[in-house]
Enzyme design. Structure first.
Site, PDB file in Angstrom:
ATOM      1  N   ASP A  14      15.900  17.573  66.648  1.00 10.05           N
ATOM      2  CA  ASP A  14      14.737  17.865  65.801  1.00 10.05           C
ATOM      3  C   ASP A  14      13.510  18.264  66.615  1.00 10.05           C
ATOM      4  OD1 ASP A  14      15.995  17.382  63.376  1.00 10.05           O
ATOM      5  OD2 ASP A  14      15.430  15.263  63.320  1.00 10.05           O
ATOM      6  N   ARG A  93       5.824   2.964  67.452  1.00  7.62           N
ATOM      7  CA  ARG A  93       5.111   4.127  66.912  1.00  7.62           C
ATOM      8  C   ARG A  93       3.614   4.146  67.185  1.00  7.62           C
ATOM      9  NH1 ARG A  93       9.616   6.285  67.700  1.00  7.62           N
ATOM     10  NH2 ARG A  93      10.952   6.737  65.935  1.00  7.62           N
ATOM     11  N   ASP A 122       8.393   6.610  59.786  1.00  4.80           N
ATOM     12  CA  ASP A 122       7.803   6.982  61.065  1.00  4.80           C
ATOM     13  C   ASP A 122       6.669   7.999  60.935  1.00  4.80           C
ATOM     14  OD1 ASP A 122       9.291   5.233  62.624  1.00  4.80           O
ATOM     15  OD2 ASP A 122      10.990   6.608  62.738  1.00  4.80           O
ATOM     16  N   SER A 174      21.831   8.667  62.704  1.00  7.22           N
ATOM     17  CA  SER A 174      20.490   8.907  63.216  1.00  7.22           C
ATOM     18  C   SER A 174      20.068   7.631  63.936  1.00  7.22           C
ATOM     19  CB  SER A 174      19.548   9.210  62.051  1.00  7.22           C
ATOM     20  OG  SER A 174      18.217   8.993  62.475  1.00  7.22           O
TER      21      SER A 174
HETATM   22  N1  ARG Z   1      14.012   1.872  59.098  1.00  7.60           N
HETATM   23  C1  ARG Z   1      13.528   1.619  60.407  1.00  7.60           C
HETATM   24  C2  ARG Z   1      12.035   1.690  60.430  1.00  7.60           C
HETATM   25  O1  ARG Z   1      11.463   2.174  59.518  1.00  7.60           O
HETATM   26  C3  ARG Z   1      14.169   2.488  61.436  1.00  7.60           C
HETATM   27  C4  ARG Z   1      13.680   3.871  61.532  1.00  7.60           C
HETATM   28  C5  ARG Z   1      14.528   4.634  62.473  1.00  7.60           C
HETATM   29  N2  ARG Z   1      13.923   5.854  62.838  1.00  7.60           N
HETATM   30  C6  ARG Z   1      14.602   6.932  63.213  1.00  7.60           C
HETATM   31  N3  ARG Z   1      13.908   7.959  63.576  1.00  7.60           N
HETATM   32  N4  ARG Z   1      15.910   6.961  63.222  1.00  7.60           N
HETATM   33  O2  ARG Z   1      11.400   1.261  61.341  1.00  7.60           O
END
Ligand code: ARG
Length: 396
Positions: A14, A93, A122, A174
């Protein structure tokens, strides 16, 4: 002169496509790579950004800052989202976003970008943090607006422009990974009835295949932060790595949950956080030993709010800073040692001691050494229940 944008770049498909997409729209792209312990940013990833059209690649090693300023505060708070998620992704993040903004300032860039989708948490975390720190920055989220409808279309685009992506390494999931844990989503996991296949978990052994003899480990905390393992002082990165490997070998730290996202949907998440699982268990027990009943109970409420703030990307907010002041005050007594037994997926506390412990054997014992004044209980109970006397009587 073209506009400069700082892209939070991971090296994955991505964000590699994001580089090219932004460059095609006339941006001068600075690809910013944060090392949060996901594995060293590889030469291949750096080259990929350049081939895709990045004017510059900037790498920062943020591992120590991640532990000291994000992970330890979350541990001291006992922040767990919806009872299961130790927030590994969520905690990284605000740190990455803070540095992305800093790189933008140093480079004189007026825009920042990320490669998150429009359905996830995210994007919220990156953008809310960027806006808290500098609301004048333009934020670009290519994945939310671009023309590609599937991963295959992105791969075709990358191949067309000779961006060296590794299609063979393509995972059916992912995955987001850092030194505190791994978050695994999508693919067959999208069916919430399907058990995660054996290829789902990255590092933790299944409890069935875990070591057949238990391991004991002692962890010493100083003011809420772990400082020694099995009696030896270990720097924070090694400490986490050591507990990570130990927990992983014993099948500790897996979770498989339905989670409520900020954007309103429920999602199926698989997590691995072996070091976190051990440290949270130990820290919690130490608090039970050294904090009084009311403080423990009040702090449990604070933990829920603190986890909610982390999950929602509200790290750099006045409420979070204020809660830190409270939590740090509570941790002044949280020093001591916890002994745990790890065996086939279970992590059990088997011993605890602390110079600040509130446990007094002479009061707790049922032996002849007992010094508890049992006669005082009578008066205590009379007054304790006085306000409610008769209130449970049923009218005839
Ligand atoms: N659901 C989790 C969160 O919101 C994991 C997110 C995973 N992110 C990703 N880019 N695969 O923190």
């Amino acid at each position: 002169m073209s506009k400069t944008v700082v892209l939070a770049y991971s090296g994955g498909l991505d964000t590699s496509v994001c580089v090219k997409w932004l460059a095609d729209r006339g941006y001068r792209v600075i690809a910013f790579m944060a090392n949060v312990g996901q594995g060293d940013p590889s030469a291949a990833a750096i080259r990929r950004a350049k081939v895709a059209g990045a004017a510059q690649v900037i790498v920062r090693d943020l591992r120590k800052e991640f532990v000291a300023d994000y992970i330890w505060p979350a541990l001291k708070a006992e922040a767990v989202y919806e009872g299961e998620y130790l927030l590994a992704t969520a905690l990284s993040r605000p740190l990455i976003a803070k540095h992305m903004v800093d790189v933008a300032h140093k480079a004189g860039a007026k825009a920042v970008a990320h490669g998150c989708t429009g359905k996830g948490n995210d994007q919220v975390r990156f953008e809310v943090t960027a806006r808290i720190l500098d609301p004048t920055l333009e934020i670009i989220a290519p994945v939310r607006v671009w023309e590609f409808r599937s991963r295959d279309q992105e791969i075709d685009y990358a191949l067309k422009y000779r961006i060296p992506i590794d299609v063979t390494k393509r995972s059916p999931y992912s995955i987001d990974q850092n030194l505190w844990g791994t978050s695994i989503e999508s693919g067959v996991l999208e069916n919430p009835w399907t058990e995660p296949p054996t290829d789902t978990y990255r590092s933790i052994r299944s409890p069935e295949r875990a070591a057949s003899t238990p391991a004991y480990v002692t962890i010493e905390f100083s003011r809420g932060v772990p400082v020694r393992v099995n009696g030896a002082r270990v720097p924070e990165l090694q400490l986490i790595d050591r507990l990570h490997r130990l927990g992983a070998a014993h099948g500790i730290g897996r979770s498989d949950v339905i989670e409520s996202r900020i954007v309103g949907i429920k999602s199926r998440e698989v997590y691995e956080a072996p070091a976190g699982a051990i440290l949270f268990e130990a820290h919690q027990e130490l608090e039970r030993l050294v904090l009084d009943r009311q403080l423990l109970q009040f702090k449990r409420g604070v933990a829920i709010t603190y986890a909610e703030l982390i999950y929602s990307g509200l790290w750099f907010t006045p409420l979070k800073t204020s809660l830190d002041a409270f939590i740090n005050a509570t941790q002044q007594r949280v020093s001591g040692t916890i002994r745990l037994k790890l065996f086939k997926g279970s992590c059990q506390v088997v011993g605890r001691k602390s110079p600040h412990g509130l446990y007094k054997e002479r009061l707790a014992t049922y032996s002849a050494k007992d010094q508890f004044d049992q006669r005082a209980a009578e008066g205590f109970i009379k007054l304790f229940g006085l306000a409610y006397e008769g209130s449970g009587r049923v009218a005839k």
